[in-house]
Design an enzyme around this catalytic site. Structure first.
Site, PDB file in Angstrom:
ATOM      1  N   GLU A  49      50.906  45.915  52.143  1.00  0.00           N
ATOM      2  CA  GLU A  49      49.791  46.892  51.930  1.00  0.00           C
ATOM      3  C   GLU A  49      48.635  45.884  51.581  1.00  0.00           C
ATOM      4  O   GLU A  49      47.495  46.226  52.109  1.00  0.00           O
ATOM      5  CB  GLU A  49      50.220  47.567  50.690  1.00  0.00           C
ATOM      6  CG  GLU A  49      49.044  48.292  50.396  1.00  0.00           C
ATOM      7  CD  GLU A  49      49.373  49.303  49.268  1.00  0.00           C
ATOM      8  OE1 GLU A  49      48.686  49.604  48.491  1.00  0.00           O
ATOM      9  OE2 GLU A  49      50.394  49.961  49.264  1.00  0.00           O
ATOM     10  N   LYS A 105      52.831  51.268  34.856  1.00  0.00           N
ATOM     11  CA  LYS A 105      52.182  50.867  36.310  1.00  0.00           C
ATOM     12  C   LYS A 105      51.379  49.869  35.980  1.00  0.00           C
ATOM     13  O   LYS A 105      50.625  49.623  34.937  1.00  0.00           O
ATOM     14  CB  LYS A 105      51.145  51.866  36.957  1.00  0.00           C
ATOM     15  CG  LYS A 105      50.523  51.400  38.193  1.00  0.00           C
ATOM     16  CD  LYS A 105      49.436  52.441  38.612  1.00  0.00           C
ATOM     17  CE  LYS A 105      48.517  51.888  39.589  1.00  0.00           C
ATOM     18  NZ  LYS A 105      47.548  52.820  40.024  1.00  0.00           N
ATOM     19  N   GLU A 128      35.343  52.665  46.781  1.00  0.00           N
ATOM     20  CA  GLU A 128      35.541  53.216  45.547  1.00  0.00           C
ATOM     21  C   GLU A 128      34.360  53.219  44.777  1.00  0.00           C
ATOM     22  O   GLU A 128      33.945  52.250  44.093  1.00  0.00           O
ATOM     23  CB  GLU A 128      36.576  52.717  44.820  1.00  0.00           C
ATOM     24  CG  GLU A 128      37.160  53.386  43.498  1.00  0.00           C
ATOM     25  CD  GLU A 128      38.325  53.100  42.911  1.00  0.00           C
ATOM     26  OE1 GLU A 128      38.659  53.232  41.979  1.00  0.00           O
ATOM     27  OE2 GLU A 128      39.225  52.177  43.872  1.00  0.00           O
ATOM     28  N   GLU A 145      50.931  57.351  41.141  1.00  0.00           N
ATOM     29  CA  GLU A 145      49.686  56.414  40.880  1.00  0.00           C
ATOM     30  C   GLU A 145      48.432  57.201  40.970  1.00  0.00           C
ATOM     31  O   GLU A 145      47.687  56.954  40.131  1.00  0.00           O
ATOM     32  CB  GLU A 145      49.816  55.656  42.200  1.00  0.00           C
ATOM     33  CG  GLU A 145      48.939  54.279  42.076  1.00  0.00           C
ATOM     34  CD  GLU A 145      48.945  53.522  43.163  1.00  0.00           C
ATOM     35  OE1 GLU A 145      47.982  52.605  43.421  1.00  0.00           O
ATOM     36  OE2 GLU A 145      49.848  53.472  43.843  1.00  0.00           O
TER      37      GLU A 145
END
Length: 461
Positions: A443, A215, A264, A308
């Site tokens: 996105e 990733k 976050e 993910e």
């Protein structure tokens, strides 16, 4: 003995172990708007201020002026260097027990090895400040501290001058009504290197399918242009008003404000207990409650997003198992819903082991797979090769710690760099084997929205 006399008496003492002396004094005040206090100093401290508000709005910190600046341009030792220099200052701190602990606030760059020309040249690899005037609003109480770090023998006179200035700032914040400004007028929005971004997503997907990485997070940027210069206070007012569920931050340096509303948390430490959040995997919000619920279920059951998220959970749990005891974490993620987007979310906590501090965890947690990739070193190589920009402080740790060892750092996403009559916005996404460039592009627009909206931009691309 009066409060002022006690503090002034202490200021006359010198700690023989250091050339510096660090004095702090706190008073409790009636409730004022933290942004009004920031506005009160907007002229004299235009280049020297910061703002922080945690996600549940139980803590707000405003800093005006610089008692001390700590910077680092080290590649591999920047976290250690900042920690070491802060501990040295704390070792010579003189304050009364009831005084609020002084705060060190700042951030790190995403990649200290980036050599791309950028708008971030004024920001070093690490930049932290101890404010001269520190407002803390916590659980319904409000305090303002003066911090003085000096080698000057006339510290008493200097501290008295700081007291007078503190009182002036409080008075302005109390009596001058803070007028929330209208949003900036946008004269244009430029997508920077859009075609290069789409090509990078496809190239990275191909590399992942060849086994070169699992990733990689690829980001892009927008440039917003305004009819006139946008003030830092206005930008912070709008983003804090509109993104209720987020961490809000603003760090001013050399005429530029790095600010945002991130969902976050990277790490929080409260009385030796460490907390973090595994946040990765996302989907848009629905137009109705039913659609919102259906999209949330789709996210919870989507293999790509679960994969993910799994990368992030593995990495963060490994860091906690190394630095903490009594680690606890739920087995399945839940949904984190904020205004524009839904995320997969797994909380984790543990008791900090002896010898570890907040900078140890920040160093080991950055970059998380949600912002870098898997494996980390390979992902960083791909990012340096494929991204056509320097991320600066975007997607990097920003936050605070205090002289008691408490603190909190967030991951600086949903963010932008405000520079006079321009702003540069950043957004990215995790690229895996089945990623599609057009979907990844769409996105990023969802992730641009918080800052785009706060600065007067339209909600679509």
């Amino acid at each position: 003995m009066s409060r002022k006399t006690t503090a002034t008496k202490n200021i006359g003492k010198t700690d023989k172990t250091s050339d510096y002396r660090f004095f702090s004094e706190t008073i409790e005040i009636g409730r004022i708007s933290p942004l009004s206090f920031l506005e009160a100093g907007s002229s004299d401290y235009k280049e020297k201020h910061f703002y922080w508000q945690n996600a549940d709005r139980t803590l707000t910190i405003v800093g005006l002026g610089h008692a001390k600046i700590i910077t680092s341009n080290e590649y591999d030792k920047r976290f250690l260097e900042v920690s070491k220099r802060w501990k040295e200052l704390c070792a010579v701190l003189i304050k009364e027990e009831k005084d609020i602990a002084p705060v060190l606030f700042g951030g790190f760059s995403f990649d200290p090895k980036s050599i791309k020309a950028s708008k971030w040249d004024g920001f070093p690899s690490a930049y932290f400040v101890v404010p001269s005037y520190q407002l803390i609003s916590k659980n319904g109480q409000m305090f303002i501290s003066i911090n003085l770090i000096t080698t000057d023998s006339n510290a008493v006179e200097e501290f008295d001058a700081l007291r007078e200035e503190r009182d002036r700032l409080i008075h302005i914040a109390e009596v001058n009504e803070f007028a929330s400004s209208i949003k900036p007028i946008v004269s244009g929005i430029d997508e920077i290197e859009k075609d290069s971004y789409l090509k990078a997503v496809q190239d990275v997907t191909d590399q992942i399918n060849k086994g070169e990485a699992e990733k990689v997070v690829i980001a892009r940027s927008l440039q917003m242009n305004f009819e006139q210069e946008v003030s830092s206070v206005a930008a912070l007012h709008h983003i804090t008003s509109e993104q209720q569920e987020s961490y809000h931050f603003g760090l001013q340096k050399n005429g530029q404000l790095f600010f945002g509303a991130t969902p976050e948390r990277l790490i929080e430490i409260v009385d030796g207990q460490a907390y973090s959040a595994c946040v990765a995997g996302s989907i848009k919000r629905g137009k109705t409650a039913m659609e919102d619920r259906e999209l949330g279920e789709e996210l919870l059951n989507d293999d790509k997003n679960r994969e993910e998220h799994h990368y992030v959970v593995n990495m963060i749990s490994n860091v906690f198992n190394k630095n903490c005891s009594d680690v606890s974490m739920p087995k399945e993620p839940k949904l984190m819903r904020i205004r524009d987007i839904q995320h997969l979310f797994t909380p984790i906590e543990g008791k900090l082991v002896s010898g570890a501090d907040i900078f140890n965890l920040v160093e080991e947690l950055h970059p998380t797979p949600a912002l870098g990739g898997v494996p980390t070193n390979k992902a960083m190589e791909v990012i340096r090769r494929e991204e056509r920009m320097d991320r600066g402080y975007y997607a990097a740790p920003i936050g605070w710690t205090d002289s008691d060892g408490n603190g909190e750092f967030a991951v600086a996403i949903r963010s932008g760099l405000l520079d006079g009559d321009k702003a540069y916005l950043y957004a990215g996404g995790g690229i895996v084997a089945d990623s599609e460039p057009d979907k990844e592009y769409d996105e990023t627009w969802v992730k641009f929205r918080p800052v785009l909206r706060a600065l007067g931009g339209k909600l679509n691309g």
